[in-house]
Design a protein around this motif. Structure first.
Motif, PDB file in Angstrom:
ATOM      1  N   VAL A  16       0.796  -1.066  -0.016  1.00 31.29           N
ATOM      2  CA  VAL A  16      -0.091  -0.059   0.128  1.00 31.29           C
ATOM      3  C   VAL A  16       0.863   1.166  -0.087  1.00 31.29           C
ATOM      4  N   ARG A  17       0.708   1.857  -1.110  1.00 24.77           N
ATOM      5  CA  ARG A  17       1.658   3.359  -1.098  1.00 24.77           C
ATOM      6  C   ARG A  17       0.978   4.463  -0.748  1.00 24.77           C
ATOM      7  N   ILE A  18       1.221   5.278   0.311  1.00 26.03           N
ATOM      8  CA  ILE A  18       0.625   6.338   0.769  1.00 26.03           C
ATOM      9  C   ILE A  18       1.390   7.835   0.635  1.00 26.03           C
ATOM     10  N   MET A  19       0.843   8.611  -0.164  1.00 29.43           N
ATOM     11  CA  MET A  19       1.542   9.809  -0.571  1.00 29.43           C
ATOM     12  C   MET A  19       1.222  10.868   0.664  1.00 29.43           C
ATOM     13  N   GLY A  25       6.394  15.190  -3.266  1.00 27.90           N
ATOM     14  CA  GLY A  25       6.720  13.912  -3.817  1.00 27.90           C
ATOM     15  C   GLY A  25       7.003  12.940  -2.659  1.00 27.90           C
ATOM     16  N   LEU A  26       6.686  13.086  -1.360  1.00 26.08           N
ATOM     17  CA  LEU A  26       6.938  12.151  -0.375  1.00 26.08           C
ATOM     18  C   LEU A  26       6.224  11.149  -0.335  1.00 26.08           C
ATOM     19  N   GLU A  27       6.458   9.773  -0.509  1.00 26.28           N
ATOM     20  CA  GLU A  27       5.483   8.623  -0.628  1.00 26.28           C
ATOM     21  C   GLU A  27       6.329   7.710   0.411  1.00 26.28           C
ATOM     22  N   ILE A  59      -3.962  10.148  11.801  1.00 20.94           N
ATOM     23  CA  ILE A  59      -3.793   9.585  10.375  1.00 20.94           C
ATOM     24  C   ILE A  59      -5.090   9.646   9.979  1.00 20.94           C
ATOM     25  N   VAL A  60      -5.405  10.224   8.632  1.00 16.88           N
ATOM     26  CA  VAL A  60      -6.687  10.168   7.804  1.00 16.88           C
ATOM     27  C   VAL A  60      -6.321   9.838   6.544  1.00 16.88           C
ATOM     28  N   LEU A  61      -6.662   8.815   6.101  1.00 21.24           N
ATOM     29  CA  LEU A  61      -6.383   8.432   4.565  1.00 21.24           C
ATOM     30  C   LEU A  61      -7.582   8.437   3.918  1.00 21.24           C
ATOM     31  N   LEU A  84      -7.368  -0.401  -2.812  1.00 16.03           N
ATOM     32  CA  LEU A  84      -6.914   0.533  -1.632  1.00 16.03           C
ATOM     33  C   LEU A  84      -5.324   0.340  -1.607  1.00 16.03           C
ATOM     34  N   THR A  85      -4.452   0.168  -2.865  1.00 14.85           N
ATOM     35  CA  THR A  85      -3.214   0.065  -2.630  1.00 14.85           C
ATOM     36  C   THR A  85      -2.540   1.584  -3.056  1.00 14.85           C
ATOM     37  N   SER A  86      -3.298   2.426  -3.430  1.00 11.73           N
ATOM     38  CA  SER A  86      -2.567   3.935  -3.579  1.00 11.73           C
ATOM     39  C   SER A  86      -3.574   4.775  -2.771  1.00 11.73           C
TER      40      SER A  86
END
Length: 120
Positions: A16-19, A25-27, A59-61, A84-86
């Protein structure tokens, strides 16, 4: 152990990649079991925080996409899947809370019975 055994042990894990910050550009990526609640992603983000200051409630996604106001936050109970992987980390001011589960209306409370007046 060879590489095939290691790959077998990792089946069911999703990256799961979280921007964290689109402008910079921090991920970050975390690995969680497919079907685990989204809360597991938040827990892993907390574990990876070198400052140990991040709390789950901070944390709010949301699904990754253009930064805009009114983005709907994902519920912690939502199951992690390929959909939900991005994700993106939201500033609390950018998010609207997840839609609450419907709650049943409270049962009406009956009025108390009148108390008869004592006889004279």
């Amino acid at each position: 152990a060879d590489g095939a055994e290691a790959a077998d042990g990792e089946r069911g894990l999703l990256e799961v990649r979280i921007m964290l910050d689109a402008e910079l550009g921090l991920e970050i990526s975390v690995f969680v079991q497919e079907g685990a609640p989204l809360r597991a992603v938040k827990e892993e983000l907390c574990r990876q925080d070198p400052t140990c200051c991040t709390r789950l409630e901070d944390i709010v996604l949301a699904l990754a996409g253009p930064v805009r106001s009114g983005v709907e936050a994902l519920a912690d109970s939502e199951a992690v899947s390929a959909r939900l992987t991005s994700l993106q980390l939201l500033d609390v001011s950018q998010s609207s809370p997840p839609a609450p589960a419907p709650t049943p209306a409270p049962a009406p409370v009956p009025a108390p019975a009148p108390v008869p007046a004592p006889a004279p």
